[in-house]
Design a protein around this motif. Structure first.
Motif, mmCIF file in Angstrom:
data_model
loop_
_atom_site.group_PDB
_atom_site.id
_atom_site.type_symbol
_atom_site.label_atom_id
_atom_site.label_comp_id
_atom_site.label_asym_id
_atom_site.label_seq_id
_atom_site.Cartn_x
_atom_site.Cartn_y
_atom_site.Cartn_z
ATOM 1 N N ALA A 39 -38.569 -32.571 -68.063
ATOM 2 C CA ALA A 39 -37.668 -32.925 -69.048
ATOM 3 C C ALA A 39 -37.886 -34.590 -69.276
ATOM 4 C CB ALA A 39 -36.033 -33.029 -68.186
ATOM 5 N N ASN A 40 -38.204 -35.482 -68.104
ATOM 6 C CA ASN A 40 -38.561 -36.721 -68.242
ATOM 7 C C ASN A 40 -39.865 -37.008 -67.456
ATOM 8 O OD1 ASN A 40 -35.939 -37.769 -69.311
ATOM 9 N ND2 ASN A 40 -35.115 -36.689 -67.598
ATOM 10 N N PRO A 41 -40.855 -36.824 -68.307
ATOM 11 C CA PRO A 41 -42.117 -36.811 -67.809
ATOM 12 C C PRO A 41 -42.411 -38.420 -67.029
ATOM 13 C CG PRO A 41 -42.405 -36.694 -69.963
ATOM 14 C CD PRO A 41 -41.260 -36.523 -69.622
ATOM 15 N N GLN A 42 -42.967 -38.523 -66.041
ATOM 16 C CA GLN A 42 -43.331 -39.619 -65.168
ATOM 17 C C GLN A 42 -44.630 -39.729 -65.040
ATOM 18 O OE1 GLN A 42 -40.699 -41.864 -64.347
ATOM 19 N NE2 GLN A 42 -39.545 -40.647 -65.553
ATOM 20 N N PRO A 43 -45.083 -41.062 -64.989
ATOM 21 C CA PRO A 43 -46.485 -41.389 -65.097
ATOM 22 C C PRO A 43 -47.043 -41.006 -63.530
ATOM 23 C CG PRO A 43 -45.274 -43.493 -65.096
ATOM 24 C CD PRO A 43 -44.533 -42.272 -65.407
ATOM 25 N N ILE A 44 -48.258 -40.511 -63.175
ATOM 26 C CA ILE A 44 -48.694 -40.242 -61.911
ATOM 27 C C ILE A 44 -49.125 -41.453 -61.228
ATOM 28 C CG2 ILE A 44 -49.331 -37.759 -62.616
ATOM 29 C CD1 ILE A 44 -52.134 -39.141 -62.725
ATOM 30 N N THR A 45 -49.268 -41.567 -59.713
ATOM 31 C CA THR A 45 -49.796 -42.697 -59.192
ATOM 32 C C THR A 45 -51.244 -42.554 -59.155
ATOM 33 O OG1 THR A 45 -47.673 -42.564 -57.682
ATOM 34 C CG2 THR A 45 -49.516 -43.950 -57.253
ATOM 35 N N THR A 46 -51.858 -43.916 -59.710
ATOM 36 C CA THR A 46 -53.209 -43.750 -59.767
ATOM 37 C C THR A 46 -53.790 -44.069 -58.359
ATOM 38 O OG1 THR A 46 -53.046 -46.128 -60.532
ATOM 39 C CG2 THR A 46 -53.486 -44.447 -62.218
ATOM 40 N N ALA A 47 -54.969 -43.542 -58.190
ATOM 41 C CA ALA A 47 -55.284 -43.885 -56.869
ATOM 42 C C ALA A 47 -56.178 -45.063 -56.719
ATOM 43 C CB ALA A 47 -56.858 -42.708 -56.540
ATOM 44 N N SER A 48 -56.509 -45.846 -57.771
ATOM 45 C CA SER A 48 -57.089 -47.262 -57.645
ATOM 46 C C SER A 48 -57.061 -47.890 -58.938
ATOM 47 C CB SER A 48 -58.529 -47.163 -57.482
ATOM 48 O OG SER A 48 -59.339 -46.287 -58.384
ATOM 49 N N ASN A 49 -57.403 -49.323 -59.148
ATOM 50 C CA ASN A 49 -57.036 -49.712 -60.293
ATOM 51 C C ASN A 49 -58.541 -50.494 -60.892
ATOM 52 O OD1 ASN A 49 -57.717 -51.810 -58.381
ATOM 53 N ND2 ASN A 49 -55.962 -53.193 -58.870
ATOM 54 N N TRP A 74 -56.497 -32.424 -59.978
ATOM 55 C CA TRP A 74 -56.586 -32.075 -61.260
ATOM 56 C C TRP A 74 -56.008 -30.992 -62.097
ATOM 57 C CZ3 TRP A 74 -57.124 -34.807 -65.509
ATOM 58 C CH2 TRP A 74 -57.611 -34.473 -66.667
ATOM 59 N N GLY A 75 -54.708 -31.173 -62.419
ATOM 60 C CA GLY A 75 -53.989 -30.019 -62.775
ATOM 61 C C GLY A 75 -53.193 -30.141 -64.183
ATOM 62 N N ASP A 76 -52.258 -29.314 -64.553
ATOM 63 C CA ASP A 76 -51.392 -29.653 -65.594
ATOM 64 C C ASP A 76 -50.803 -31.089 -65.872
ATOM 65 O OD1 ASP A 76 -52.361 -27.086 -66.196
ATOM 66 O OD2 ASP A 76 -50.194 -26.290 -65.894
ATOM 67 N N ARG A 77 -50.356 -31.336 -64.741
ATOM 68 C CA ARG A 77 -49.455 -32.711 -64.876
ATOM 69 C C ARG A 77 -50.463 -33.984 -65.051
ATOM 70 N NH1 ARG A 77 -46.620 -36.139 -60.657
ATOM 71 N NH2 ARG A 77 -45.322 -37.234 -61.595
ATOM 72 N N GLN A 78 -51.622 -33.850 -64.311
ATOM 73 C CA GLN A 78 -52.737 -34.953 -64.455
ATOM 74 C C GLN A 78 -53.236 -34.877 -65.962
ATOM 75 O OE1 GLN A 78 -52.412 -32.794 -61.909
ATOM 76 N NE2 GLN A 78 -51.634 -34.581 -60.624
ATOM 77 N N ILE A 79 -53.465 -33.688 -66.753
ATOM 78 C CA ILE A 79 -53.979 -33.665 -68.055
ATOM 79 C C ILE A 79 -53.059 -34.094 -69.099
ATOM 80 C CG2 ILE A 79 -54.574 -31.936 -69.856
ATOM 81 C CD1 ILE A 79 -55.379 -29.997 -67.565
ATOM 82 N N ARG A 80 -51.710 -33.878 -68.661
ATOM 83 C CA ARG A 80 -50.537 -34.506 -69.603
ATOM 84 C C ARG A 80 -50.456 -36.009 -69.494
ATOM 85 N NH1 ARG A 80 -47.834 -29.806 -68.171
ATOM 86 N NH2 ARG A 80 -46.370 -31.318 -66.653
ATOM 87 N N HIS A 81 -50.852 -36.736 -68.226
ATOM 88 C CA HIS A 81 -50.800 -37.937 -67.937
ATOM 89 C C HIS A 81 -52.027 -38.776 -68.853
ATOM 90 C CE1 HIS A 81 -50.414 -41.635 -65.734
ATOM 91 N NE2 HIS A 81 -51.599 -41.770 -65.728
ATOM 92 N N VAL A 82 -53.082 -38.003 -68.465
ATOM 93 C CA VAL A 82 -54.213 -38.707 -69.374
ATOM 94 C C VAL A 82 -53.912 -38.552 -70.896
ATOM 95 C CG1 VAL A 82 -56.754 -38.402 -69.806
ATOM 96 C CG2 VAL A 82 -55.860 -38.227 -67.493
ATOM 97 N N LEU A 83 -53.554 -37.579 -71.507
ATOM 98 C CA LEU A 83 -53.436 -37.538 -72.873
ATOM 99 C C LEU A 83 -52.368 -38.393 -73.335
ATOM 100 C CD1 LEU A 83 -53.806 -33.612 -73.349
ATOM 101 C CD2 LEU A 83 -55.421 -35.253 -73.737
ATOM 102 N N ARG A 84 -51.210 -38.503 -72.636
ATOM 103 C CA ARG A 84 -50.170 -39.542 -73.193
ATOM 104 C C ARG A 84 -50.645 -40.834 -73.016
ATOM 105 N NH1 ARG A 84 -46.640 -36.335 -70.063
ATOM 106 N NH2 ARG A 84 -46.706 -37.579 -68.339
ATOM 107 N N SER A 113 -53.985 -41.799 -73.753
ATOM 108 C CA SER A 113 -55.256 -42.189 -74.192
ATOM 109 C C SER A 113 -54.954 -41.549 -75.684
ATOM 110 C CB SER A 113 -56.386 -41.398 -73.812
ATOM 111 O OG SER A 113 -56.185 -39.977 -73.504
ATOM 112 N N THR A 114 -54.085 -41.066 -76.186
ATOM 113 C CA THR A 114 -53.591 -40.349 -77.473
ATOM 114 C C THR A 114 -52.297 -40.409 -77.739
ATOM 115 O OG1 THR A 114 -53.266 -38.128 -76.774
ATOM 116 C CG2 THR A 114 -55.643 -38.589 -77.237
ATOM 117 N N PHE A 115 -51.900 -40.089 -78.804
ATOM 118 C CA PHE A 115 -50.318 -40.227 -79.223
ATOM 119 C C PHE A 115 -49.692 -39.147 -78.958
ATOM 120 C CE2 PHE A 115 -52.675 -43.155 -82.149
ATOM 121 C CZ PHE A 115 -52.237 -44.293 -81.934
ATOM 122 N N GLY A 116 -49.753 -38.957 -77.472
ATOM 123 C CA GLY A 116 -48.813 -37.874 -77.070
ATOM 124 C C GLY A 116 -49.691 -36.474 -76.658
ATOM 125 N N ALA A 117 -49.085 -35.551 -75.592
ATOM 126 C CA ALA A 117 -50.083 -34.607 -75.183
ATOM 127 C C ALA A 117 -49.889 -33.430 -75.877
ATOM 128 C CB ALA A 117 -49.519 -34.326 -73.840
#
Length: 319
Positions: free
Chosen positions: A42-52, A61-71, A73-77
């Protein structure tokens, strides 16, 4: 075009809509899940990155991580992008796909790469008609760009094009003519994932930029033994302050350039004006260029635009 005004009004509404996949909206309203799309939040939150830094990602690497990357790098997942990313199987494969270079998009449907710029012989009626037509082309160009954002699939290019447009800023209210804005937009897109120095070199002679930061008013002339020196420092200042070096060296806290460097750079950048025919790049008028010796960053010579850019990037550590 003025991105801040554009995105704050109709653009913001459409961009927001583009970020919400219709299938996801339906699923959320029906409390259902889309097969293969993963668990909806309902309220997608960013995942915690392992490093900067740029070390290779080795985490989950699962569904949540895929959506995070797409949000990010693109205009929405989008659903289609999600499925494509899921099929690639890893973060590194998805990132490689996002960074792939592709052909530039076709020009807007109503576009004609012609000269719609009034010349000094235009009548008042012709000038007004061209202004009206350019206004129509401005709307056409905005619609075209929004459409590219909304339909972009597994690529970061449109997100970067928007980002660069907020770094190398121009504005319709100053430029007025659609040809320059179209060429500028394509220049950003063409260089979005390329070499920074190459991009700055192209940006420096871009027609829209020459108008927006008054580069076309930066001239030097000698007539009948009299020097007519109309130096405009606007672009030279922004080139260093905003586009490349910044005011201060972050390591030492010392100034990256002086007022004298700005003045000398402006002389080296003189004589450029936008072409009046497609592709509307800058053209150097040798008679309006300052051919005197300049001293920039402690070096002396008869410098031109590319010399100044080369020295700026050498000071900044290359690129």
């Amino acid at each position: 075009m003025n991105r801040r005004k554009f995105l704050a009004t109709s653009g913001a509404t459409i961009a927001t809509a583009a970020a919400i996949n219709p299938l996801q909206a339906i699923a959320e309203s029906d409390k259902r899940q889309i097969p293969g799309y993963g668990s909806l939040e309902a309220n997608p939150q960013p995942i915690t990155t392992a490093s900067n830094d740029l070390t290779e990602y080795t985490g989950t690497w699962g569904d949540r991580q895929i959506r995070h990357v797409l949000r990010r790098s693109t205009f929405g997942a989008k659903y289609s992008a999600f499925i494509a990313a899921q099929a690639l199987g890893s973060m590194n494969a998805v990132v490689s796909k996002l960074l792939e270079d592709t052909a530039l998009p076709p020009k807007p449907a109503d576009w004609a790469e012609k000269n719609y710029i009034p010349d000094r012989n235009s009548t008042q009626t012709e000038f007004q008609n061209l202004q009206r037509f350019n206004k129509y082309l401005e709307w056409s160009l905005q619609d075209w760009w929004l459409d590219l954002m909304m339909k972009e699939d597994l690529s970061i290019r449109e997100k970067l094009t928007l980002m660069w447009s907020n770094h190398f800023v121009t504005g319709w209210d100053s430029v007025h003519f659609s040809g320059y804005m179209y060429a500028y937009n394509q220049m950003l897109r063409r260089n979005a994932m390329g070499n920074m120095k190459t991009m700055v070199s192209e940006m420096a002679v871009d027609g829209a930029m020459l108008i927006y930061l008054n580069g076309n008013q930066n001239t030097y002339q000698v007539k009948n033994g009299k020097t007519i020196n109309n130096v405009n420092e606007n672009f030279a200042r922004e080139l260093m302050e905003l586009f490349t070096l910044g005011l201060l060296d972050p390591k030492t806290g010392e100034a990256n350039y002086t007022e004298t460097d700005i003045q000398q750079a402006a002389k080296a950048l003189s004589g450029w004006a936008p072409a009046t025919t497609f592709p509307f790049d800058g053209v150097l008028n040798a008679q309006l260029h300052n051919n005197e010796t300049k001293t920039f960053f402690g070096q002396t010579g008869n410098f031109g635009m590319q010399d100044i850019i080369n020295m700026i990037f050498a000071k900044g550590g290359g690129y």
